[in-house]
Motif scaffolding. Structure first.
Motif, mmCIF file in Angstrom:
data_model
loop_
_atom_site.group_PDB
_atom_site.id
_atom_site.type_symbol
_atom_site.label_atom_id
_atom_site.label_comp_id
_atom_site.label_asym_id
_atom_site.label_seq_id
_atom_site.Cartn_x
_atom_site.Cartn_y
_atom_site.Cartn_z
ATOM 1 N N ASP A 123 0.825 -1.209 0.000
ATOM 2 C CA ASP A 123 0.000 0.000 0.000
ATOM 3 C C ASP A 123 0.865 1.267 0.000
ATOM 4 O O ASP A 123 0.683 2.169 0.821
ATOM 5 C CB ASP A 123 -0.950 -0.026 1.213
ATOM 6 C CG ASP A 123 -2.248 0.680 0.907
ATOM 7 O OD1 ASP A 123 -2.433 1.089 -0.253
ATOM 8 O OD2 ASP A 123 -3.057 0.854 1.844
ATOM 9 N N VAL A 124 1.810 1.287 -0.910
ATOM 10 C CA VAL A 124 2.725 2.427 -1.036
ATOM 11 C C VAL A 124 2.101 3.440 -2.002
ATOM 12 O O VAL A 124 1.871 3.115 -3.171
ATOM 13 C CB VAL A 124 4.097 1.966 -1.596
ATOM 14 C CG1 VAL A 124 4.990 3.166 -1.902
ATOM 15 C CG2 VAL A 124 4.776 1.017 -0.619
ATOM 16 N N PRO A 125 1.808 4.673 -1.539
ATOM 17 C CA PRO A 125 1.294 5.670 -2.485
ATOM 18 C C PRO A 125 2.374 5.990 -3.509
ATOM 19 O O PRO A 125 3.556 6.066 -3.153
ATOM 20 C CB PRO A 125 1.001 6.893 -1.601
ATOM 21 C CG PRO A 125 1.707 6.659 -0.320
ATOM 22 C CD PRO A 125 2.029 5.198 -0.197
ATOM 23 N N HIS A 126 1.987 6.155 -4.785
ATOM 24 C CA HIS A 126 3.039 6.361 -5.779
ATOM 25 C C HIS A 126 2.562 7.227 -6.922
ATOM 26 O O HIS A 126 1.364 7.363 -7.164
ATOM 27 C CB HIS A 126 3.554 5.011 -6.306
ATOM 28 C CG HIS A 126 2.491 4.153 -6.909
ATOM 29 N ND1 HIS A 126 1.617 3.415 -6.152
ATOM 30 C CD2 HIS A 126 2.149 3.928 -8.202
ATOM 31 C CE1 HIS A 126 0.788 2.762 -6.943
ATOM 32 N NE2 HIS A 126 1.088 3.068 -8.192
ATOM 33 N N ARG A 127 3.547 7.786 -7.629
ATOM 34 C CA ARG A 127 3.267 8.628 -8.792
ATOM 35 C C ARG A 127 4.095 8.091 -9.951
ATOM 36 O O ARG A 127 5.319 7.934 -9.824
ATOM 37 C CB ARG A 127 3.693 10.053 -8.460
ATOM 38 C CG ARG A 127 3.421 11.024 -9.559
ATOM 39 C CD ARG A 127 3.747 12.449 -9.095
ATOM 40 N NE ARG A 127 4.391 13.112 -10.211
ATOM 41 C CZ ARG A 127 5.235 14.113 -10.120
ATOM 42 N NH1 ARG A 127 5.575 14.597 -8.938
ATOM 43 N NH2 ARG A 127 5.760 14.649 -11.199
ATOM 44 N N LEU A 128 3.422 7.773 -11.068
ATOM 45 C CA LEU A 128 4.136 7.288 -12.254
ATOM 46 C C LEU A 128 4.557 8.482 -13.094
ATOM 47 O O LEU A 128 3.727 9.325 -13.447
ATOM 48 C CB LEU A 128 3.224 6.389 -13.093
ATOM 49 C CG LEU A 128 2.714 5.104 -12.432
ATOM 50 C CD1 LEU A 128 1.838 4.323 -13.406
ATOM 51 C CD2 LEU A 128 3.883 4.242 -11.960
ATOM 52 N N ILE A 129 5.839 8.575 -13.406
ATOM 53 C CA ILE A 129 6.356 9.711 -14.171
ATOM 54 C C ILE A 129 6.723 9.206 -15.574
ATOM 55 O O ILE A 129 7.589 8.331 -15.714
ATOM 56 C CB ILE A 129 7.587 10.316 -13.462
ATOM 57 C CG1 ILE A 129 7.166 10.756 -12.054
ATOM 58 C CG2 ILE A 129 8.173 11.464 -14.284
ATOM 59 C CD1 ILE A 129 8.236 11.453 -11.257
ATOM 60 N N PRO A 130 6.031 9.729 -16.613
ATOM 61 C CA PRO A 130 6.265 9.181 -17.953
ATOM 62 C C PRO A 130 7.709 9.369 -18.430
ATOM 63 O O PRO A 130 8.290 10.442 -18.258
ATOM 64 C CB PRO A 130 5.297 9.977 -18.844
ATOM 65 C CG PRO A 130 4.294 10.565 -17.920
ATOM 66 C CD PRO A 130 4.982 10.761 -16.593
ATOM 67 N N LEU A 131 8.263 8.333 -19.022
ATOM 68 C CA LEU A 131 9.521 8.471 -19.773
ATOM 69 C C LEU A 131 9.219 9.313 -21.015
ATOM 70 O O LEU A 131 8.058 9.419 -21.426
ATOM 71 C CB LEU A 131 10.028 7.091 -20.216
ATOM 72 C CG LEU A 131 10.366 6.099 -19.098
ATOM 73 C CD1 LEU A 131 10.731 4.733 -19.704
ATOM 74 C CD2 LEU A 131 11.535 6.611 -18.251
ATOM 75 N N ASP A 132 10.248 9.893 -21.648
ATOM 76 C CA ASP A 132 9.972 10.675 -22.861
ATOM 77 C C ASP A 132 9.624 9.740 -24.015
ATOM 78 O O ASP A 132 9.557 8.515 -23.847
ATOM 79 C CB ASP A 132 11.117 11.663 -23.152
ATOM 80 C CG ASP A 132 12.352 10.989 -23.751
ATOM 81 O OD1 ASP A 132 12.300 9.790 -24.094
ATOM 82 O OD2 ASP A 132 13.383 11.673 -23.869
ATOM 83 N N GLU A 133 9.411 10.307 -25.206
ATOM 84 C CA GLU A 133 8.929 9.500 -26.349
ATOM 85 C C GLU A 133 9.950 8.433 -26.745
ATOM 86 O O GLU A 133 9.580 7.390 -27.283
ATOM 87 C CB GLU A 133 8.651 10.349 -27.607
ATOM 88 C CG GLU A 133 7.948 11.666 -27.386
ATOM 89 C CD GLU A 133 8.889 12.692 -26.768
ATOM 90 O OE1 GLU A 133 9.915 12.994 -27.383
ATOM 91 O OE2 GLU A 133 8.601 13.184 -25.655
#
Ligand SMILES: Cc1ncc(COP(=O)(O)O)c(C=O)c1O
Length: 358
Positions: A123-133
Motif C-alpha cells: 500500500d505504497v502511495p506512488h506517482r508514475l512519471i512518464p519516460l519521454d517519447e
C-alpha cells in the motif's frame, strides 16, 4: 477467492513471471537468463557445500559473503545487504523505505513491472512519471521542487524492458536534488554495459544500489541478490529481514555466490560474449526491418512497423522460441528478446524472417 483470505489479498495484482515452458527444442529468450551457465567454480563450491553441515543453520549475518562483496566496491560489510534474489530485496525496500507519512514513491511509467506489484502489496502511495517519447528518463522531472517530497524514487538502470541507461552524473543530480528521499537504483543489468551508481554511495547517503546474480553471473536458479548503500539504510533493511526471515541465504547459496563473485575470468568472458551477441542481434533485427532501442543489457527491445507484436510472439512460440511481450500501455507493440548465444540469435532471426515472409 476465499472468505478465509486476509482483507487486502483480493486487491493484489501479482507479478506474472515469464513462462517456463516445456516445449521440445525450446529456445528460451523471455526471462533474460544468461545462455552461458554459471562459473564452474561456483558449481564446484555448491557441491562442496552439500555436507553434514546442512543440518546447521547458515550464518544469518552472512558476514563472509558480505565482506567479499563489500571489498569489490570499496565498501564495508555493514554497507551490504543480501537477499533471496533481488526481488526479495526490493520487497524489503518497499516495506522498509517507502512508507513515510503518506509521501509518494516516484517511479517511471515504463519500468520493471514488479515495482507496481509491491506498491499494492505494501500500500505504497506512488506517482508514475512518464519516460519521454524515446523511453528516456528525463532527469528534470525528478529534480524540480515538490510538495510533498517523495518518500523515495526507484528506477532500473539500465531500465527494463527498454534497455536504456542513465549516466552517473544524471543519477547524482537526482540524489543531490532529493536528499530526504531514498533513491533506489536497480542495477540488475548493469554489467552488460552501464556504470554502477555504487561509485556514488560515498557522496550520497540516500542512494541504494541493487544487484542480482541472476543475469551477469548466470545464477537465476540460486536466488541471490545484494544491495549496497549507507550503513543506516542497510540497517533499516536488516530490521525488515530479521522481522521476516533471518535466513534468506542458505548454505549452498552462500557458497555458490562467493565463488561466482570471485571468478572474474568467467564473468568477463561470458558477459563480453553476451555484449557481442547483442550488438550483432540488433544489426540483424534492423536488417529485418525492426526498430531496436539501443541496449546496455542482455536483451533488446524491438518493434516492427508492419507487424503486431503479440502475433509475432505467438508465431515464434509455434517454432519453440519464447520472447516476452507485455500487454501494457506504450509498449504493447514491442518484443523484449533476451540475447542468446550467436547460434540462438541466428535461429531467432531465421524464425522472424520466415514469419515476415509468411
Ligand atoms: C529490473 C529487474 N530487477 C530485478 C529483477 C529480479 O531479479 P532476481 O532474479 O534477482 O530476483 C529482474 C528480473 O528479471 C529485473 O529485470
Amino acid at each position: 477467492m476465499s472468505t478465509l483470505w486476509s482483507d487486502h489479498i483480493a486487491g493484489l495484482v501479482p507479478y506474472v513471471p515469464g513462462e517456463q515452458a516445456h516445449i521440445p527444442n525450446l529456445l528460451k529468450l523471455n526471462t533474460n537468463e544468461n545462455p552461458y551457465g554459471p562459473s564452474p567454480r561456483a558449481i564446484e563450491a555448491m557441491r562442496a557445500a552439500l555436507t553434514d553441515d546442512m543440518r546447521l543453520y547458515p550464518d544469518y549475518q552472512a558476514l563472509a559473503l558480505r565482506g567479499t562483496i563489500a571489498g569489490r566496491f570499496g565498501l564495508a560489510a555493514d554497507q551490504v545487504f543480501l537477499g533471496n534474489g533481488s526481488d526479495e530485496i526490493l520487497a524489503h525496500v518497499f516495506n522498509g523505505l517507502f512508507l513515510r507519512g503518506g509521501r509518494p514513491l516516484w517511479l517511471p511509467d515504463v519500468t520493471y513491472s514488479f515495482y507496481k506489484t509491491y506498491c499494492r502489496l505494501y500500500d505504497v502511495p506512488h506517482r508514475l512519471i512518464p519516460l519521454d517519447e524515446a523511453f528516456i528518463l528525463r532527469v528534470a522531472d525528478y529534480t524540480g521542487s515538490a510538495d510533498p517530497e517523495p518518500a523515495g524514487i526507484i528506477f532500473a538502470n539500465p531500465n527494463a524492458p527498454t534497455g536504456r541507461a542513465l549516466s552517473l552524473d544524471e543519477i547524482a543530480a537526482i540524489a543531490q536534488a532529493r536528499p530526504d528521499s531514498a533513491v533506489v537504483v536497480d542495477e540488475a543489468y548493469v554489467d552488460f554495459g552501464a556504470e554502477s551508481a555504487a561509485a556514488l554511495i560515498g557522496r550520497f547517503p540516500n542512494i541504494l544500489v541493487i544487484h542480482t546474480l541472476s543475469k551477469s553471473r548466470s545464477l537465476a536458479g540460486l536466488r541471490v541478490g545484494y544491495a549496497l548503500g549507507h550503513a543506516d539504510l542497510i540497517a533499516g533493511l536488516v530490521r525488515v529481514k530479521d522481522s521476516f526471515n533471518s535466513y534468506p541465504m542458505d548454505r549452498v547459496a552462500l557458497a555458490g555466490a562467493q565463488a561466482a563473485i570471485e571468478d572474474d575470468a568467467w564473468f568477463d568472458r561470458t558477459r563480453q560474449a553476451v555484449i557481442g551477441a547483442r550488438e550483432q542481434l540488433a544489426l540483424d533485427l534492423r536488417a529485418l526491418g525492426f526498430h531496436v532501442l539501443p541496449s546496455r543489457t542482455n536483451f533488446v527491445f524491438a518493434r516492427h512497423p508492419d507487424q503486431d507484436a503479440a502475433r509475432m510472439a505467438a508465431g515464434l512460440r509455434e517454432s519453440g522460441i519464447l520472447v516476452r511481450h507485455f500487454r501494457a500501455p506504450r509498449i504493447d507493440q514491442y518484443l523484449r528478446i533476451t540475447v542468446g548465444t550467436p547460434e540462438q540469435c541466428r535461429r531467432l532471426c531465421d524464425a522472424l524472417g520466415a514469419l515476415l515472409r509468411a
